[in-house]
Design a protein around this motif. Structure first.
Motif, PDB file in Angstrom:
ATOM      1  N   GLU B 160       0.808  -1.220   0.000  1.00  0.00           N
ATOM      2  CA  GLU B 160       0.000   0.000   0.000  1.00  0.00           C
ATOM      3  C   GLU B 160       0.836   1.263   0.000  1.00  0.00           C
ATOM      4  O   GLU B 160       0.349   2.332  -0.292  1.00  0.00           O
ATOM      5  N   GLU B 161       2.107   1.160   0.361  1.00  0.00           N
ATOM      6  CA  GLU B 161       2.914   2.371   0.424  1.00  0.00           C
ATOM      7  C   GLU B 161       3.693   2.607  -0.843  1.00  0.00           C
ATOM      8  O   GLU B 161       4.285   3.656  -1.031  1.00  0.00           O
ATOM      9  N   ARG B 167       4.369  -6.749  -1.818  1.00  0.00           N
ATOM     10  CA  ARG B 167       5.116  -6.724  -0.560  1.00  0.00           C
ATOM     11  C   ARG B 167       5.272  -8.126  -0.007  1.00  0.00           C
ATOM     12  O   ARG B 167       4.314  -8.890   0.050  1.00  0.00           O
ATOM     13  N   TYR B 169       6.713  -9.862   3.495  1.00  0.00           N
ATOM     14  CA  TYR B 169       7.197  -9.577   4.843  1.00  0.00           C
ATOM     15  C   TYR B 169       8.373 -10.496   5.149  1.00  0.00           C
ATOM     16  O   TYR B 169       8.267 -11.716   5.034  1.00  0.00           O
ATOM     17  N   PHE B 197       9.878  -6.207   3.015  1.00  0.00           N
ATOM     18  CA  PHE B 197       9.464  -5.354   4.127  1.00  0.00           C
ATOM     19  C   PHE B 197       9.896  -5.968   5.444  1.00  0.00           C
ATOM     20  O   PHE B 197       9.493  -7.067   5.788  1.00  0.00           O
ATOM     21  N   ARG B 198      10.745  -5.238   6.183  1.00  0.00           N
ATOM     22  CA  ARG B 198      11.196  -5.747   7.486  1.00  0.00           C
ATOM     23  C   ARG B 198      10.194  -5.329   8.554  1.00  0.00           C
ATOM     24  O   ARG B 198      10.051  -4.152   8.817  1.00  0.00           O
ATOM     25  N   PRO B 199       9.538  -6.284   9.204  1.00  0.00           N
ATOM     26  CA  PRO B 199       8.475  -5.916  10.132  1.00  0.00           C
ATOM     27  C   PRO B 199       8.973  -5.275  11.416  1.00  0.00           C
ATOM     28  O   PRO B 199       8.215  -4.655  12.117  1.00  0.00           O
ATOM     29  N   ALA B 208       0.557  -8.217  11.684  1.00  0.00           N
ATOM     30  CA  ALA B 208       0.281  -8.051  10.256  1.00  0.00           C
ATOM     31  C   ALA B 208      -0.426  -9.281   9.703  1.00  0.00           C
ATOM     32  O   ALA B 208      -1.407  -9.177   8.957  1.00  0.00           O
ATOM     33  N   GLU B 217      -7.577 -10.950   3.543  1.00  0.00           N
ATOM     34  CA  GLU B 217      -6.727 -10.383   2.490  1.00  0.00           C
ATOM     35  C   GLU B 217      -5.506 -11.253   2.266  1.00  0.00           C
ATOM     36  O   GLU B 217      -5.070 -11.955   3.165  1.00  0.00           O
TER      37      GLU B 217
END
Lengths: 288, 338
Positions: B160-161, B167, B169, B197-199, B208, B217
């Motif tokens: 989303e970014e 993405r 994780y 993506f590093r959580p 998440a 989702e």
């Protein structure tokens, strides 16, 4: 006599029901939260793009000029410029921009929301009494307690980072605006009323300028609180200098932690001095 | 007269403060003679459960006082080397960058394997591949089978970014598997249309996954078993090239099952009084399935770790026979039935 040392009863609390209801809430209002999330992400990306567009040399020059203007000493300006040069020299320039984008977005929202609230609660004691416990909670509630629901509603990354930082950083703004306006000499306000100003005119033209040093201190403190949240936000996926510190800590790489930590300190010091300089210059001259 | 009153109050205050200090100090020294064992608590459920099981045996049979020290895995490992932590029931040997050197240098003692049949890798919810008629979810990636396929679906696992990118994780930053997974990400060419993506923390990662699963989702995330999350949610592990010792560190093949061992500090392991407990720990062995069983019971019945440990040992008396001498095993079974 055992009951003196051990609690004799326990309230039965169904914590699982709270869990289930929070999760159901997050699913039901997903649309609403996505809109807020999109707005926050766009705001941060906007700041990030602006900062990335400025070439580093121009940025350092701007900081040099700002430091010089604000402190009237060319040595201060040079010092700030050299410190920022250090951040670039260790390769953290773009990370610094990412962190600054989140900080600036949070501070902007804190100012926009905190300033009106501060003025509102300075008008009456009842509002003040209601706000104070809320402000206390916002500052002392352990961050992850409200962050986990925030992550459920807004996802990971920039959006909950801005929310967490704003909740923490808005408090000094509200408190100091409130304090600043309450601290004004009553006679000055009376004088302005005697000359026929309405409440709004008195507020805008007399009270706020008089309270400006305290309000600027509030801005300064808001900025500092926002920077202090940098590493916490990295634990929920916000990239930038905070993530560097987190990785270094997790791998017990002390040197890397020191370098990234020092970069955060440099940003804090430079921004602190610049905004404090603005505090000094905003003081209304009261003699002659 | 007022002056005297102030003085008296002052003296009473000082005297009571001194008295409280003395009482407070003497409270500690009383426990100096009992045996203590300090377990490492890395924060995740299976670790706490194994601590509870081993702790129960230690308490019942040999009168140990149980303490737990929470921390992240790297910090606890350092604590074990220094002797500040006595026993670590789940040393995920592959996730600690310096483990093999430390073991070779004799800085800690490895007492055998706890379990070594676990999985780790990138998981997706089952409804992404098979759909879920009950929840009204249509399968958005029915042909997704292996991690090599993942890069074909950036629009399913939207970021989303970053518009247009997918993405994935990754693992907790700082774990060795995070580096391996990132190398795998680059090796498969995923940086073209995916973001790694590093959580940031375990809490963020599980939140998440929880959030996405509850909303139905799609999400592609690193995770590992045995955990409460994978016991609760139905997720599928994406396949990968068969494990190869030489190349898995560069991310070219699947992750091996991690050899999760029981480690003790040198200080604790060499102490004469701990000999029986050390023997028990050397024989301590479970499996991923057994651990999941325990965690599943805990989740469903809402019991705490100690109760679950009791239930677990009652369910599996054969484990007590394997871990203890016959007399000790009998003593333990009797103690449990009380």
């Amino acid at each position: 006599m055992n009951w003196l040392y051990e609690f004799p009863f326990e309230i039965p609390m169904d914590l699982k029901a709270i869990d289930a209801s929070v999760r159901a809430f997050s699913v039901e209002y997903d649309g609403f939260f996505s809109v807020i999330r999109g707005g926050l992400v766009n705001l941060v990306s906007f700041f990030n793009n602006v900062l990335d567009m400025i070439p580093w040399a121009v940025f350092i020059l701007l900081v040099f000029l700002a430091g010089w203007r604000v402190s009237r000493k060319i040595s201060k300006g040079l010092l700030f410029a050299v410190l920022l040069l250090f951040i670039g020299a260790v390769g953290f320039w773009s990370l610094m921009n990412e962190t600054l984008a989140i900080i600036l977005a949070s501070v902007l929202i804190s100012l926009l929301i905190g300033f009106p609230i501060g003025i509102f609660i300075s008008t009456g004691d009842r509002a003040n009494n209601i706000m104070r416990p809320i402000l206390d909670t916002m500052q002392t509630m352990p961050v992850f307690v409200y962050l986990i629901p925030a992550m459920l509603f807004f996802g990971l990354g920039k959006a909950p980072a801005v929310i967490a930082t704003t909740i923490y950083a808005i408090v000094p703004m509200i408190r100091l605006t409130n304090l600043g306006i309450r601290q004004i000499d009553g006679e000055i306000v009376e004088a302005s009323k005697a000359f026929g100003s309405t409440k709004l005119q008195s507020l805008i033209k007399v009270q706020i300028p008089q309270a400006l040093p305290t309000i600027m201190t509030g801005v300064n403190q808001t900025l500092m609180m926002a920077i202090s949240m940098v590493v916490t936000t990295s634990m929920i996926g916000a990239t930038g200098l905070g993530m560097e510190v987190l990785i270094a800590v997790n791998r017990v790489e002390i040197g890397r932690g020191l370098v990234s930590g020092t970069s955060v300190v440099i940003i804090a010091v430079v921004l602190d001095r610049l905004t404090q300089g603005l505090v000094k210059r905003s003081e209304v001259k009261t003699d002659g | 007269m007022v002056f005297c009153l102030k003085r008296i109050i002052g003296i009473i205050l000082i005297a009571s403060m001194l008295a409280i200090t003395v009482v407070g100090c003497s409270g500690d020294s009383g426990t100096a003679t009992t045996k203590e064992v300090n377990f490492a608590d890395a924060g995740w459920d299976s670790n706490k459960l194994h601590n509870a099981i081993a702790g129960l045996v230690a308490e019942e049979l040999w009168d140990y006082e149980i303490k737990e020290t929470p921390g992240s895995s790297t910090v606890l490992h350092e604590g074990l080397l220094k002797g500040e932590v006595d026993v670590h029931m789940e040393v995920w040997t592959d996730n600690l960058a310096t483990y093999s050197e430390d073991l070779a240098a004799g800085k800690l003692q490895e007492l055998g394997t706890n379990f070594d049949d676990n999985n780790q890798g990138v998981y997706v919810p089952r409804y992404v591949i098979e759909g879920d008629a009950e929840r009204g979810i249509v399968a958005s990636a029915p042909d997704l089978k292996s991690i090599q396929d993942l890069k074909n679906y950036p629009d399913v696992f939207k970021d989303e970014e970053n518009a247009g990118m997918g993405r994935m994780y990754g693992a907790i930053p700082g774990w060795q598997v995070d580096e391996i997974l990132y190398k795998k990400f680059m090796y498969l060419g995923m940086e073209e249309n995916f973001i790694y993506f590093r959580p940031g923390s375990d809490a963020a990662l599980s939140t998440a996954i929880t959030s996405a699963y509850e909303k139905g989702e799609p999400i592609a995330a690193y995770y590992w078993e045995p955990t409460w999350l994978l016991g609760l949610y139905d997720m599928v592990l994406l396949e990968d090239e068969p494990f190869d010792q030489e190349t898995y560190l560069e991310g070219k093949t699947a992750m091996p099952s991690v050899d999760v061992t029981v480690g003790v500090s040198n200080e604790f392991g060499d102490a004469e009084e701990n000999k029986e407990f050390i023997d028990f720990l050397s024989n301590y062995e479970t499996s991923s399935a057994l651990t999941s069983e325990g965690l599943g019971y805990m989740q469903e019945s809402g019991s705490d770790y100690k109760e679950t440990a009791k239930w677990f040992l009652n369910e599996h008396p054969e484990l007590l026979d394997a871990w203890l001498t016959p007399e000790d095993a009998e003593a333990m079974k009797t103690a449990l039935n009380q």
